[in-house]
Design a protein around this motif. Structure first.
Motif, PDB file in Angstrom:
ATOM      1  N   ILE A  57       0.830  -1.207   0.000  1.00 15.97           N
ATOM      2  CA  ILE A  57       0.000   0.000   0.000  1.00 15.97           C
ATOM      3  C   ILE A  57       0.864   1.256   0.000  1.00 15.97           C
ATOM      4  O   ILE A  57       1.825   1.370   0.769  1.00 15.97           O
ATOM      5  N   ALA A  62      -2.815   5.203   2.104  1.00 15.96           N
ATOM      6  CA  ALA A  62      -3.224   4.689   3.408  1.00 15.96           C
ATOM      7  C   ALA A  62      -3.652   5.818   4.337  1.00 15.96           C
ATOM      8  O   ALA A  62      -4.665   5.703   5.045  1.00 15.96           O
ATOM      9  N   VAL A  69      -7.468   0.418   4.911  1.00 13.24           N
ATOM     10  CA  VAL A  69      -6.321  -0.378   5.341  1.00 13.24           C
ATOM     11  C   VAL A  69      -6.738  -1.324   6.462  1.00 13.24           C
ATOM     12  O   VAL A  69      -6.375  -2.509   6.467  1.00 13.24           O
ATOM     13  N   ARG A  70      -7.506  -0.804   7.416  1.00 13.47           N
ATOM     14  CA  ARG A  70      -7.961  -1.659   8.509  1.00 13.47           C
ATOM     15  C   ARG A  70      -8.874  -2.770   7.999  1.00 13.47           C
ATOM     16  O   ARG A  70      -8.821  -3.902   8.491  1.00 13.47           O
ATOM     17  N   ILE A  79      -0.315  -6.571   5.373  1.00 10.61           N
ATOM     18  CA  ILE A  79      -0.082  -5.179   4.987  1.00 10.61           C
ATOM     19  C   ILE A  79       1.410  -4.985   4.745  1.00 10.61           C
ATOM     20  O   ILE A  79       2.231  -5.285   5.611  1.00 10.61           O
ATOM     21  N   LEU A 108       1.642   3.029   7.982  1.00  9.83           N
ATOM     22  CA  LEU A 108       0.939   1.756   7.833  1.00  9.83           C
ATOM     23  C   LEU A 108       0.874   1.006   9.157  1.00  9.83           C
ATOM     24  O   LEU A 108      -0.172   0.429   9.508  1.00  9.83           O
ATOM     25  N   CYS A 112      -2.607  -0.196  11.039  1.00 12.55           N
ATOM     26  CA  CYS A 112      -2.979  -1.611  11.153  1.00 12.55           C
ATOM     27  C   CYS A 112      -2.537  -2.250  12.463  1.00 12.55           C
ATOM     28  O   CYS A 112      -3.024  -3.328  12.823  1.00 12.55           O
TER      29      CYS A 112
END
Length: 285
Positions: A57, A62, A69-70, A79, A108, A112
């Motif tokens: 990503i 993001a 993303v989640r 991820i 990121l 996440c």
């Protein structure tokens, strides 16, 4: 049976190289975002196939779409990082590159809550002249890279590079594994079977046979990739040279069916599992 790595490069459609000739960089952000729509199509396709993948990503994407993303992470997918601004590594100084990957990785991981282990350069832009980039990837805590396509190409490619995962950097107990994009060896040449525009253009059966050949004859996994925008035939189509238009838009309408067929006949998993890397740990602030 050999399990292959499935990867998705999550970026906007206008991050494609062809848009450089169509829309000035300063104006691309004015184009409508379609990444969430196309990612949902990808997630639906993978869910139907019972398959999990690695999602490389772009950091700025993001940051603009954290819930997306989640959603990817909650579906059990890995991820990974596809740079922060989707700029070619070949156009960056080492200092700029270092800051870019650190910024993207932190973004990121913050979203996440897991360590990001993998990196892929935009447009496979780590060439022999940019080998310094691997040192910075190792320094930043990445465990694998997937930025080499061992083919002859007008924009990228290192045809003499190893075709299967190998250690490209080591520092003490830390090491960085390179996982090249898939090729099949034929008549002394590396044929591209790893996805992208080649997958859209060539018959699906030809790609499937190539992957099966590598799995069975060479007993090696391959890395396959595609972009969410390749499942979006309704994306904007600004004027651009005919060859750029062909590269970017060819067979977009057939991509979902082609991917469905491939996923039905090929075993895939996230790259970190194929490489046997340590599970991602929870990131605490």
């Amino acid at each position: 049976m050999v399990v292959n790595a499935l990867s998705v490069d999550v970026e906007e459609y206008y991050h494609g190289m062809e848009f450089e000739a169509a829309v000035p960089e300063s104006e691309r952000h004015l184009l409508p975002s379609r990444v969430e729509l196309s990612v949902e199509r990808v997630l639906g396709l993978l869910d139907h196939a019972g398959m999990q993948a690695t999602f490389f990503i772009v950091g700025q994407v993001a940051a603009a779409h954290p819930s997306m993303v989640r959603r990817i992470a909650e579906a059990g997918h890995e991820i990974a990082c596809h740079s922060d601004r989707h700029n070619l590594v070949s156009r960056q100084s080492p200092e700029v590159f270092r800051a870019d990957i650190q910024r993207a990785k932190a973004c990121l991981e913050d979203i996440c809550g897991e360590a990001v282990l993998g990196y892929r350069a935009p447009n496979y832009s780590i060439g022999p002249q940019q080998s310094w980039a691997y040192d910075y990837l190792l320094e930043a805590g990445f465990q694998y890279d997937s930025s080499i396509y061992p083919i002859v190409h007008d924009r990228y490619g290192q045809p003499q590079a190893p075709r299967f995962p190998y250690e490209i950097r080591r520092d003490g107990d830390r090491r960085l594994i390179e996982f090249p994009i898939a090729t099949r060896r034929w008549l002394g040449l590396n044929l591209p079977i790893g996805g992208g525009g080649y997958f859209r253009l060539l018959p699906t059966a030809l790609i499937q046979r190539g992957i099966r050949h590598v799995n069975r004859r060479e007993q090696q996994p391959v890395m396959f990739y595609f972009h969410p925008w390749e499942l979006d035939p309704d994306q904007p189509r600004p004027p651009m040279p005919w060859h750029h238009r062909f590269r970017h838009y060819v067979n977009l309408e057939h991509m979902p069916a082609k991917l469905h067929d491939l996923l039905e006949r090929t075993r895939f998993a996230p790259a970190k599992h194929v490489l046997g890397l340590v599970p991602a740990t929870t990131v605490t602030s």
